[in-house]
Design a protein around this motif. Structure first.
Motif, PDB file in Angstrom:
ATOM      1  N   ARG A 156      38.632  22.559  42.121  1.00  0.00           N
ATOM      2  CA  ARG A 156      39.296  21.772  41.095  1.00  0.00           C
ATOM      3  C   ARG A 156      40.485  22.536  40.499  1.00  0.00           C
ATOM      4  NH1 ARG A 156      35.921  17.746  38.383  1.00  0.00           N
ATOM      5  NH2 ARG A 156      37.511  17.839  36.732  1.00  0.00           N
ATOM      6  N   PRO A 157      41.722  22.006  40.630  1.00  0.00           N
ATOM      7  CA  PRO A 157      42.894  22.711  40.088  1.00  0.00           C
ATOM      8  C   PRO A 157      42.948  22.688  38.564  1.00  0.00           C
ATOM      9  CG  PRO A 157      43.535  20.587  41.003  1.00  0.00           C
ATOM     10  CD  PRO A 157      42.106  20.796  41.377  1.00  0.00           C
ATOM     11  N   ASP A 158      42.164  21.801  37.918  1.00  0.00           N
ATOM     12  CA  ASP A 158      42.112  21.804  36.460  1.00  0.00           C
ATOM     13  C   ASP A 158      41.081  22.787  35.926  1.00  0.00           C
ATOM     14  OD1 ASP A 158      40.038  20.308  37.536  1.00  0.00           O
ATOM     15  OD2 ASP A 158      40.029  18.811  35.931  1.00  0.00           O
ATOM     16  N   ARG A 159      40.449  23.520  36.843  1.00  0.00           N
ATOM     17  CA  ARG A 159      39.476  24.544  36.449  1.00  0.00           C
ATOM     18  C   ARG A 159      39.827  25.929  36.972  1.00  0.00           C
ATOM     19  NH1 ARG A 159      33.896  21.183  37.919  1.00  0.00           N
ATOM     20  NH2 ARG A 159      34.151  19.567  36.308  1.00  0.00           N
ATOM     21  N   TRP A 160      40.450  25.987  38.140  1.00  0.00           N
ATOM     22  CA  TRP A 160      40.608  27.270  38.811  1.00  0.00           C
ATOM     23  C   TRP A 160      42.029  27.495  39.315  1.00  0.00           C
ATOM     24  CZ3 TRP A 160      36.552  30.198  37.975  1.00  0.00           C
ATOM     25  CH2 TRP A 160      35.302  29.595  37.782  1.00  0.00           C
ATOM     26  N   ASN A 161      42.442  28.739  39.260  1.00  0.00           N
ATOM     27  CA  ASN A 161      43.671  29.224  39.890  1.00  0.00           C
ATOM     28  C   ASN A 161      43.270  30.055  41.106  1.00  0.00           C
ATOM     29  OD1 ASN A 161      45.430  28.445  37.526  1.00  0.00           O
ATOM     30  ND2 ASN A 161      44.166  29.997  36.513  1.00  0.00           N
ATOM     31  N   ILE A 162      43.895  29.796  42.234  1.00  0.00           N
ATOM     32  CA  ILE A 162      43.686  30.623  43.431  1.00  0.00           C
ATOM     33  C   ILE A 162      44.798  31.660  43.470  1.00  0.00           C
ATOM     34  CG2 ILE A 162      43.494  30.669  45.939  1.00  0.00           C
ATOM     35  CD1 ILE A 162      42.630  27.750  45.857  1.00  0.00           C
ATOM     36  N   GLU A 163      44.430  32.914  43.437  1.00  0.00           N
ATOM     37  CA  GLU A 163      45.428  33.981  43.399  1.00  0.00           C
ATOM     38  C   GLU A 163      45.980  34.250  44.800  1.00  0.00           C
ATOM     39  OE1 GLU A 163      44.602  37.420  41.042  1.00  0.00           O
ATOM     40  OE2 GLU A 163      43.110  36.371  39.819  1.00  0.00           O
ATOM     41  N   VAL A 164      47.286  34.457  44.863  1.00  0.00           N
ATOM     42  CA  VAL A 164      47.964  34.773  46.121  1.00  0.00           C
ATOM     43  C   VAL A 164      48.801  36.017  45.885  1.00  0.00           C
ATOM     44  CG1 VAL A 164      49.586  33.997  47.887  1.00  0.00           C
ATOM     45  CG2 VAL A 164      48.029  32.340  46.813  1.00  0.00           C
ATOM     46  N   ASN A 165      48.341  37.147  46.408  1.00  0.00           N
ATOM     47  CA  ASN A 165      49.084  38.402  46.246  1.00  0.00           C
ATOM     48  C   ASN A 165      48.463  39.503  47.087  1.00  0.00           C
ATOM     49  OD1 ASN A 165      47.270  40.320  44.562  1.00  0.00           O
ATOM     50  ND2 ASN A 165      47.172  38.400  43.395  1.00  0.00           N
ATOM     51  N   GLY A 166      49.248  40.527  47.306  1.00  0.00           N
ATOM     52  CA  GLY A 166      48.779  41.717  48.010  1.00  0.00           C
ATOM     53  C   GLY A 166      49.000  42.956  47.176  1.00  0.00           C
ATOM     54  N   SER A 167      48.843  42.814  45.867  1.00  0.00           N
ATOM     55  CA  SER A 167      49.162  43.903  44.935  1.00  0.00           C
ATOM     56  C   SER A 167      48.159  45.041  44.959  1.00  0.00           C
ATOM     57  CB  SER A 167      49.250  43.341  43.512  1.00  0.00           C
ATOM     58  OG  SER A 167      47.973  42.890  43.075  1.00  0.00           O
ATOM     59  N   GLY A 168      46.972  44.798  45.493  1.00  0.00           N
ATOM     60  CA  GLY A 168      45.949  45.839  45.491  1.00  0.00           C
ATOM     61  C   GLY A 168      45.118  45.863  44.231  1.00  0.00           C
ATOM     62  N   GLY A 169      45.378  44.941  43.307  1.00  0.00           N
ATOM     63  CA  GLY A 169      44.558  44.813  42.117  1.00  0.00           C
ATOM     64  C   GLY A 169      44.552  46.015  41.199  1.00  0.00           C
ATOM     65  N   GLY A 170      45.541  46.903  41.343  1.00  0.00           N
ATOM     66  CA  GLY A 170      45.544  48.117  40.543  1.00  0.00           C
ATOM     67  C   GLY A 170      44.539  49.142  41.015  1.00  0.00           C
ATOM     68  N   ASN A 171      43.886  48.856  42.152  1.00  0.00           N
ATOM     69  CA  ASN A 171      42.819  49.729  42.668  1.00  0.00           C
ATOM     70  C   ASN A 171      43.046  50.162  44.113  1.00  0.00           C
ATOM     71  OD1 ASN A 171      41.003  49.259  40.268  1.00  0.00           O
ATOM     72  ND2 ASN A 171      41.086  47.174  41.068  1.00  0.00           N
ATOM     73  N   ASN A 172      44.279  49.974  44.614  1.00  0.00           N
ATOM     74  CA  ASN A 172      44.606  50.329  46.000  1.00  0.00           C
ATOM     75  C   ASN A 172      43.743  49.574  47.020  1.00  0.00           C
ATOM     76  OD1 ASN A 172      46.640  52.401  45.391  1.00  0.00           O
ATOM     77  ND2 ASN A 172      44.911  53.572  44.582  1.00  0.00           N
ATOM     78  N   GLU A 173      43.414  48.320  46.686  1.00  0.00           N
ATOM     79  CA  GLU A 173      42.631  47.503  47.615  1.00  0.00           C
ATOM     80  C   GLU A 173      43.460  47.164  48.845  1.00  0.00           C
ATOM     81  OE1 GLU A 173      41.510  44.200  45.129  1.00  0.00           O
ATOM     82  OE2 GLU A 173      40.873  45.584  43.554  1.00  0.00           O
ATOM     83  N   LEU A 174      42.779  46.845  49.944  1.00  0.00           N
ATOM     84  CA  LEU A 174      43.443  46.703  51.240  1.00  0.00           C
ATOM     85  C   LEU A 174      43.737  45.257  51.630  1.00  0.00           C
ATOM     86  CD1 LEU A 174      41.367  49.320  53.303  1.00  0.00           C
ATOM     87  CD2 LEU A 174      43.491  49.666  52.008  1.00  0.00           C
ATOM     88  N   GLN A 175      43.218  44.283  50.875  1.00  0.00           N
ATOM     89  CA  GLN A 175      43.347  42.887  51.292  1.00  0.00           C
ATOM     90  C   GLN A 175      44.602  42.239  50.715  1.00  0.00           C
ATOM     91  OE1 GLN A 175      41.117  43.721  48.712  1.00  0.00           O
ATOM     92  NE2 GLN A 175      42.526  42.784  47.247  1.00  0.00           N
ATOM     93  N   PHE A 176      44.991  41.126  51.353  1.00  0.00           N
ATOM     94  CA  PHE A 176      45.957  40.194  50.785  1.00  0.00           C
ATOM     95  C   PHE A 176      45.178  38.954  50.400  1.00  0.00           C
ATOM     96  CE2 PHE A 176      49.315  37.238  50.191  1.00  0.00           C
ATOM     97  CZ  PHE A 176      50.471  37.976  49.957  1.00  0.00           C
TER      98      PHE A 176
END
Length: 387
Positions: A49-69
């Motif tokens: 539901r778009p009126d409830r949730w945002n789907i994040e799109v990024n490869g920033s690493g979450g400030g934790n050097n994560e490996l996923q996009f």
């Protein structure tokens, strides 16, 4: 075909049509200790539901050097069947080259769409095998994130699996933690985390309920209260309100939004190269999923609580959670809006922007700038003029 063989064939066909396992109930821990269900997402729709949730799109690493996009692709974020008859949220981590990363995965949040202050929040989650390198999480952040940033918004990690200590001890399926982060800057953010090793696996291909009870005095976290209602919290922190910006009580008494994600690698598991992510392998097709059967918010209707949603929660027992029958009456005396049935009261300006909300039977608007406002309480709507 003689009659006996025909009857046997029909019986076998009927059995084959039945589901192999029973669907999990979506009842949660229930309305205990004065808490009333005020909002839920059962993830039973065809799409998120778009009126409830945002789907994040990024490869920033979450400030934790994560490996996923993180993507909004169906292979990473979708609603669907979990293979056991449960329609749920499915976040899937995949080993694949995408936008310069070696993995893709999913992360959603309810920022500016579903937010609340104080209450009981819980989710039924079925985890993948995290060994080694997967980092699933169920957490919250202050809904003022866009205005103040992190860590001023405050962060409450209700459940995290995949830590390096669990890897080193060979107990990743039962080693997890809760944590809170706060502070004035990235370089000055106190935190309190507590890890536990449970006496049974929480990565057993079954759903387990993670519950956070958050009130004016403390934040406490539990697992499987539906099975063990007297269980002690695996995490607990006191949060007395204070004006001291170094104390947690300064940050944890405001509206928070909800997040679910399945990270790959990074500082938490201490894995920063793709070869170290052994949880995604040829045996599972180089992908693994985290399933969320539902998320629920309960509140007591006390003055310190608030609930701010763009739409009511999913139906439970024939009526929308958080919704109010059409007979609800809204009254306005020039200073206070009152409703006849306790529920979420939302006040919008003439441009449609939410300016105030509260859970209960009344809300003060005496300090708002003069003008025309719209009050909504479930299905009831009333135009008011503040002079």
């Amino acid at each position: 075909m003689n009659l006996s063989k025909k009857l046997l064939f029909m019986a076998l066909a009927s059995c084959a049509a039945l589901p192999a396992v029973a669907k999990d109930a979506q009842v949660g821990t229930g309305e205990t200790n004065g808490y009333r269900l005020v909002w839920q997402d059962l993830f039973d729709d065809s799409e998120l539901r778009p009126d409830r949730w945002n789907i994040e799109v990024n490869g920033s690493g979450g400030g934790n050097n994560e490996l996923q996009f993180y993507t909004d692709l169906d292979r990473n974020v979708r609603l669907g069947d979990d293979g056991k008859g449960n329609h749920c949220l499915i976040l899937t981590a995949v080993r694949e080259v995408y936008n310069g990363k070696q993995f893709t995965s999913g992360r959603i949040n309810s920022k500016n769409k579903v937010a609340f202050t104080h209450g009981k929040v819980e989710a039924a989650i079925r985890l993948p095998k995290t060994a080694n390198g997967l980092w699933p999480a169920f957490w919250m952040m202050g809904n003022d994130f866009d205005q103040v940033g992190w860590p001023k918004c405050g962060e409450t990690d209700i459940m995290e699996f995949g830590h390096i200590d669990g890897i080193n001890r060979g107990v990743q399926d039962r080693y997890f933690n809760g944590a809170c982060h706060w502070g004035q800057s990235w370089n000055n953010h106190p935190n309190y985390a507590r890890a536990v090793t449970y006496n049974y696996s929480l990565q057993d291909d079954e759903y387990h309920i993670y519950t956070c009870i958050w009130n004016q005095e403390r934040i406490a976290m539990y697992v499987d209260l539906d099975k063990y209602p007297n269980a002690a919290p695996y995490y607990e922190m006191t949060i007395p309100a204070t004006g001291d910006t170094g104390a947690p009580g300064y940050y944890f008494h405001k509206e928070n939004f909800i997040l679910f994600n399945l990270a790959v690698g990074g500082n938490f598991p201490n894995i920063w190269d793709a070869a170290g992510i052994t949880a995604l392998n040829a045996g599972n097709g180089n992908q693994a999923s985290m399933y969320v059967n539902y998320v629920k918010v309960y509140q007591k209707g006390t003055a310190d609580e608030s609930l701010n949603t763009l739409s009511p929660g999913d139906e439970q027992g024939g009526a929308s959670v958080g919704d109010v029958v059409a007979e609800t009456e809204i009254a306005f005396d020039g200073n206070t809006v009152a409703v006849s049935v306790p529920s979420t009261i939302c006040v919008y300006n003439i441009n449609g922007s939410l300016v105030r909300s509260a859970c209960g039977t009344e809300i003060s608007v005496a300090d708002l700038q003069g003008g025309v406002y719209i009050v909504k309480c479930g299905q009831a709507t009333k135009k008011i003029v503040i002079r």
